[in-house]
Design an enzyme around this catalytic site. Structure first.
Site, PDB file in Angstrom:
ATOM      1  N   SER A 155       5.140   7.659   9.988  1.00  0.00           N
ATOM      2  CA  SER A 155       5.262   8.423  11.234  1.00  0.00           C
ATOM      3  C   SER A 155       5.116   7.522  12.464  1.00  0.00           C
ATOM      4  O   SER A 155       4.463   6.471  12.409  1.00  0.00           O
ATOM      5  CB  SER A 155       4.194   9.515  11.271  1.00  0.00           C
ATOM      6  OG  SER A 155       2.920   8.916  11.210  1.00  0.00           O
ATOM      7  N   SER A 177      22.407   6.296   4.675  1.00  0.00           N
ATOM      8  CA  SER A 177      21.633   5.296   3.941  1.00  0.00           C
ATOM      9  C   SER A 177      22.527   4.512   2.981  1.00  0.00           C
ATOM     10  O   SER A 177      23.278   5.101   2.203  1.00  0.00           O
ATOM     11  CB  SER A 177      20.531   5.977   3.134  1.00  0.00           C
ATOM     12  OG  SER A 177      19.754   6.769   3.992  1.00  0.00           O
ATOM     13  N   CYS A 219      13.574  10.882   7.013  1.00  0.00           N
ATOM     14  CA  CYS A 219      13.528  10.461   8.412  1.00  0.00           C
ATOM     15  C   CYS A 219      14.894  10.601   9.063  1.00  0.00           C
ATOM     16  O   CYS A 219      15.003  10.771  10.267  1.00  0.00           O
ATOM     17  CB  CYS A 219      13.047   9.021   8.511  1.00  0.00           C
ATOM     18  SG  CYS A 219      13.982   7.923   7.446  1.00  0.00           S
ATOM     19  N   GLU A 232       9.730  16.280  15.213  1.00  0.00           N
ATOM     20  CA  GLU A 232      10.374  16.127  13.907  1.00  0.00           C
ATOM     21  C   GLU A 232       9.921  17.254  12.968  1.00  0.00           C
ATOM     22  O   GLU A 232       8.728  17.403  12.721  1.00  0.00           O
ATOM     23  CB  GLU A 232       9.949  14.767  13.327  1.00  0.00           C
ATOM     24  CG  GLU A 232      10.568  14.424  12.006  1.00  0.00           C
ATOM     25  CD  GLU A 232      10.102  13.046  11.507  1.00  0.00           C
ATOM     26  OE1 GLU A 232       8.992  12.608  11.868  1.00  0.00           O
ATOM     27  OE2 GLU A 232      10.858  12.424  10.751  1.00  0.00           O
ATOM     28  N   LYS A 283       0.875  -1.173   0.000  1.00  0.00           N
ATOM     29  CA  LYS A 283       0.000   0.000   0.000  1.00  0.00           C
ATOM     30  C   LYS A 283       0.915   1.227   0.000  1.00  0.00           C
ATOM     31  O   LYS A 283       1.469   1.612   1.022  1.00  0.00           O
ATOM     32  CB  LYS A 283      -0.907   0.032   1.236  1.00  0.00           C
ATOM     33  CG  LYS A 283      -1.995   1.084   1.103  1.00  0.00           C
ATOM     34  CD  LYS A 283      -2.324   1.794   2.390  1.00  0.00           C
ATOM     35  CE  LYS A 283      -1.416   2.924   2.740  1.00  0.00           C
ATOM     36  NZ  LYS A 283      -1.307   4.055   1.796  1.00  0.00           N
ATOM     37  N   GLU A 319       9.602   1.169  10.681  1.00  0.00           N
ATOM     38  CA  GLU A 319      10.616   2.210  10.402  1.00  0.00           C
ATOM     39  C   GLU A 319       9.896   3.541  10.576  1.00  0.00           C
ATOM     40  O   GLU A 319       9.107   3.950   9.728  1.00  0.00           O
ATOM     41  CB  GLU A 319      11.148   2.068   8.967  1.00  0.00           C
ATOM     42  CG  GLU A 319      11.932   0.792   8.706  1.00  0.00           C
ATOM     43  CD  GLU A 319      13.298   0.772   9.365  1.00  0.00           C
ATOM     44  OE1 GLU A 319      13.760   1.819   9.854  1.00  0.00           O
ATOM     45  OE2 GLU A 319      13.892  -0.315   9.404  1.00  0.00           O
ATOM     46  N   LEU A 320      10.159   4.213  11.692  1.00  0.00           N
ATOM     47  CA  LEU A 320       9.315   5.349  12.072  1.00  0.00           C
ATOM     48  C   LEU A 320      10.072   6.682  12.013  1.00  0.00           C
ATOM     49  O   LEU A 320      11.112   6.778  11.385  1.00  0.00           O
ATOM     50  CB  LEU A 320       8.717   5.081  13.455  1.00  0.00           C
ATOM     51  CG  LEU A 320       7.994   3.731  13.566  1.00  0.00           C
ATOM     52  CD1 LEU A 320       7.484   3.484  14.979  1.00  0.00           C
ATOM     53  CD2 LEU A 320       6.854   3.621  12.554  1.00  0.00           C
TER      54      LEU A 320
HETATM   55  P1  NAP Z   1       2.375   8.718   7.664  1.00  0.00           P
HETATM   56  O1  NAP Z   1       1.345   9.772   7.661  1.00  0.00           O
HETATM   57  O2  NAP Z   1       2.552   7.904   8.876  1.00  0.00           O
HETATM   58  O3  NAP Z   1       2.031   7.800   6.398  1.00  0.00           O
HETATM   59  C1  NAP Z   1       2.831   6.671   6.077  1.00  0.00           C
HETATM   60  C2  NAP Z   1       1.976   5.653   5.377  1.00  0.00           C
HETATM   61  O4  NAP Z   1       0.951   5.232   6.274  1.00  0.00           O
HETATM   62  C3  NAP Z   1       1.274   6.168   4.123  1.00  0.00           C
HETATM   63  O5  NAP Z   1       1.230   5.142   3.179  1.00  0.00           O
HETATM   64  C4  NAP Z   1      -0.113   6.491   4.653  1.00  0.00           C
HETATM   65  O6  NAP Z   1      -1.130   6.453   3.681  1.00  0.00           O
HETATM   66  C5  NAP Z   1      -0.294   5.349   5.638  1.00  0.00           C
HETATM   67  N1  NAP Z   1      -1.359   5.592   6.589  1.00  0.00           N
HETATM   68  C6  NAP Z   1      -1.821   6.759   7.082  1.00  0.00           C
HETATM   69  N2  NAP Z   1      -2.847   6.543   7.928  1.00  0.00           N
HETATM   70  C7  NAP Z   1      -3.043   5.204   7.973  1.00  0.00           C
HETATM   71  C8  NAP Z   1      -3.962   4.353   8.645  1.00  0.00           C
HETATM   72  N3  NAP Z   1      -4.893   4.831   9.458  1.00  0.00           N
HETATM   73  N4  NAP Z   1      -3.867   3.036   8.431  1.00  0.00           N
HETATM   74  C9  NAP Z   1      -2.935   2.527   7.610  1.00  0.00           C
HETATM   75  N5  NAP Z   1      -2.045   3.279   6.936  1.00  0.00           N
HETATM   76  C10 NAP Z   1      -2.098   4.594   7.120  1.00  0.00           C
HETATM   77  O7  NAP Z   1       3.806   9.299   7.334  1.00  0.00           O
HETATM   78  P2  NAP Z   1       4.231  10.199   6.123  1.00  0.00           P
HETATM   79  O8  NAP Z   1       3.828  11.589   6.424  1.00  0.00           O
HETATM   80  O9  NAP Z   1       3.788   9.610   4.843  1.00  0.00           O
HETATM   81  O10 NAP Z   1       5.811  10.027   6.142  1.00  0.00           O
HETATM   82  C11 NAP Z   1       6.625  10.788   6.925  1.00  0.00           C
HETATM   83  C12 NAP Z   1       7.041  10.028   8.177  1.00  0.00           C
HETATM   84  O11 NAP Z   1       7.664   8.813   7.811  1.00  0.00           O
HETATM   85  C13 NAP Z   1       8.060  10.785   8.980  1.00  0.00           C
HETATM   86  O12 NAP Z   1       7.773  10.686  10.342  1.00  0.00           O
HETATM   87  C14 NAP Z   1       9.364  10.074   8.644  1.00  0.00           C
HETATM   88  O13 NAP Z   1      10.361  10.217   9.620  1.00  0.00           O
HETATM   89  C15 NAP Z   1       8.895   8.670   8.498  1.00  0.00           C
HETATM   90  N6  NAP Z   1       9.843   7.877   7.688  1.00  0.00           N
HETATM   91  C16 NAP Z   1      10.592   6.936   8.328  1.00  0.00           C
HETATM   92  C17 NAP Z   1      11.529   6.216   7.596  1.00  0.00           C
HETATM   93  C18 NAP Z   1      12.396   5.184   8.274  1.00  0.00           C
HETATM   94  O14 NAP Z   1      12.991   4.384   7.569  1.00  0.00           O
HETATM   95  N7  NAP Z   1      12.468   5.163   9.601  1.00  0.00           N
HETATM   96  C19 NAP Z   1      11.676   6.437   6.227  1.00  0.00           C
HETATM   97  C20 NAP Z   1      10.885   7.383   5.622  1.00  0.00           C
HETATM   98  C21 NAP Z   1       9.957   8.109   6.365  1.00  0.00           C
HETATM   99  P3  NAP Z   1      -1.697   7.807   3.042  1.00  0.00           P
HETATM  100  O15 NAP Z   1      -0.659   8.280   2.137  1.00  0.00           O
HETATM  101  O16 NAP Z   1      -2.935   7.381   2.337  1.00  0.00           O
HETATM  102  O17 NAP Z   1      -1.971   8.751   4.173  1.00  0.00           O
END
Ligand code: NAP
Length: 501
Positions: free
Chosen positions: A252, A464, A307, A404, A197, A273-274
């Site tokens: 997130s 990375s 991230c 963040e 997804k 991975e948050l």
């Molecule tokens: P996010 O809002 O948590 O979304 C991540 C994924 O989760 C998207 O595919 C999103 O879909 C999905 N999602 C959202 N709500 C959901 C729910 N209720 N049920 C299931 N899936 C759901 O994060 P983001 O804003 O896309 O990404 C930024 C975050 O990712 C930052 O905190 C960053 O640090 C973190 N990140 C971590 C890493 C790592 O390797 N640690 C790497 C990259 C990013 P939708 O797009 O449809 O909302």
């Protein structure tokens, strides 16, 4: 220190609209189920260009019924795939790597269009992403086991590793190619099937890579792509379905925690991975020019939307003024534009919500006494531009120190010594990445050991690497992706006790 105002546009037209139309005509927009890109059970949704808010295309929108179809096909495919020779599995991944490299320019342009990122960042990501397939093509043939003698001498202990089953994978928008390949590469190498997804902001990159996977000979059903703008019901159905053996999530910390609670119902195996909030520590003996080069990579890769992005700069007193002056000069010189223009070095953020969130953190820091050394006013829209910003004298209680910031903002804090830098750094609930600059290797290693993070750049602004274990401690996640460790997230260890023979 004088402050510099950086102007950002409200909106930038796509300078490559003809090439865009041609490129988009080749990219599938359906859901990938089996070997076909199909319509979804929900109304299609728009994918937009963050530079101007214009609609690029519409994509199919998956619902629970589509998940059921993908699962039915994945069950059959997974059984067959697990029995496929590891060498053959590896060759499919290797071929995908080669085709991705051959199509790197198109993939980079596509990613730049839907995510907004610069072409330089997008090209670097395509190479990084493809490398996961090459890496895991080599790991597929190294899944091993062991034979041990029980201490009593009475029996032998045999261990071997088996694929965990069907993996449900959720990826974010900030690295739409690399987050796909880091998960799918490991899952397929291990003999699992993957249902992905992707983020609703950036589904096109995932669809384009999946088309390449099919061309490379991936067994239909081993990769499904279910983009949706209603992730909740689809994910709930996947987590509660007994056919799903694994959840791997990148995104997130807030959404990750919510998914962990749901996964606990079935004690589902999870990799997380948050979020991160990386400290960047510059000690007084550091090579300042090298630290500035490293800071520009650690802070500004992907416009600060990483991230691993360095967000909090802890600079020792003697190095402070030179570091801040030089960082402000480099940040202020960035050229704002459309991501697909070759001379753009500061592209838009992903959406208007991101512009608002970054703005709130900057305003909070300024209200608590921070000085804006470089910065300006974010665009009111429809474009998603935020000016490159350096904040000095940031107070320890500013939200930007604990939360963040996902954008082009560097918050600088002057510290007395390495102990103070460590104390503030480690106060964070996050523990993903950190950066240290010092010419003294022993000092660098001492600080590395004390810093509570999963990954460290020691005199280096980039951590990375497909061959390294990527992941965090504390609330930054569970498990590791990439490296030798990455494939283990998709394998289970079975142990057989046998009598001595
Ligand atoms: P996010 O809002 O948590 O979304 C991540 C994924 O989760 C998207 O595919 C999103 O879909 C999905 N999602 C959202 N709500 C959901 C729910 N209720 N049920 C299931 N899936 C759901 O994060 P983001 O804003 O896309 O990404 C930024 C975050 O990712 C930052 O905190 C960053 O640090 C973190 N990140 C971590 C890493 C790592 O390797 N640690 C790497 C990259 C990013 P939708 O797009 O449809 O909302």
């Amino acid at each position: 220190m004088t402050s510099q105002v950086m102007q950002v546009p409200d909106s930038v037209a796509n300078p490559n609209s003809d090439a865009t139309a041609k490129l988009l005509s080749k990219v599938p927009t359906g859901l990938l189920i089996g070997d076909k890109f199909v319509v979804g059970s929900n109304e299609p949704f728009n994918v937009t260009d963050p530079a101007n808010g214009e609609v690029l295309t519409k994509v199919a929108n998956a619902g629970v019924a589509d998940l059921q179809k993908a699962l039915d096909i994945a069950v059959v495919a997974q059984e067959k795939w697990a029995k496929t020779a590891p060498r053959v599995r590896g060759e499919v991944l290797r071929k995908t790597y080669e085709l991705m490299i051959a199509q790197a320019d198109d993939l980079a342009m596509l990613m730049s269009l839907e995510n907004g990122k610069t072409l330089v960042d997008a090209k670097a990501e395509v190479t990084y992403a493809a490398e996961f397939f090459r890496w895991f093509s080599e790991e597929a043939v190294r899944i091993d086991g062991s034979i041990r003698n029980a201490p009593s001498g009475a029996n032998r202990i045999l261990t071997y590793k088996q694929p965990i089953g069907i993996a449900f994978l959720i990826t974010p928008w900030n690295f739409p190619a690399a987050m796909y390949t880091r998960k799918v590469g490991a899952a397929l190498a291990a003999g699992c099937a993957a249902i992905l997804k992707p983020a609703s902001e950036t589904p096109l990159t995932a669809l384009a890579i999946s088309k390449i996977m099919l061309e490379a000979g991936a067994l239909p059903g081993t990769v499904s792509v279910l983009q949706t703008n209603q992730p909740g019901p689809l994910t709930d159905a996947a987590l509660s379905d007994e056919r799903v053996g694994k959840l791997s999530f990148t995104g997130s910390t807030g959404i990750g925690k919510m998914l962990l609670k749901k996964a606990a119902e079935r004690v589902l195996n999870c990799s997380m991975e948050l979020g991160g909030n990386a400290p960047f520590i510059v000690l007084d003996d550091a090579d300042i020019d090298a630290a500035i080069d490293g800071a520009m990579i650690a802070k500004m890769r992907n416009g600060g939307q990483a991230c691993t992005a360095a967000n909090r700069f802890f600079v020792q007193e003697k190095a402070h003024d030179e570091f801040v002056t030089k960082l402000a000069q480099r940040m202020g010189a960035l050229k704002v534009g459309h991501g697909t223009s070759t001379d753009t070095s500061l592209a838009p953020l992903v959406n208007r919500k991101a512009v608002g969130s970054v703005g709130e953190l900057v305003n909070d820091a300024i209200s608590k006494g921070a000085t804006q050394i470089v910065g300006g006013t974010p665009s009111p829209g429809p474009g998603c531009y935020f000016p490159a910003t350096v904040l000095g004298n940031v107070s320890a209680d500013a939200k930007i120190i604990s939360e963040e910031v996902f954008g082009p903002v560097a918050a600088v804090v002057k510290v007395k010594d390495e102990a103070e830098a460590l104390k503030i750094s480690n106060k964070s609930e996050y523990g993903l990445a950190g950066y240290i600059y010092t010419k003294d290797l022993a000092r660098g290693l001492r600080v590395s050991e004390a810093l509570q993070v999963g990954m460290i750049g020691l005199n280096r602004g980039l951590v990375s690497d497909p061959s390294a274990p990527f992941g965090g401690v504390k609330q930054s996640g569970l498990g590791r992706e990439g490296g030798y460790e990455g494939i283990d997230e998709y394998l289970e260890i079975k142990y057989v006790a046998t009598n001595d023979f």
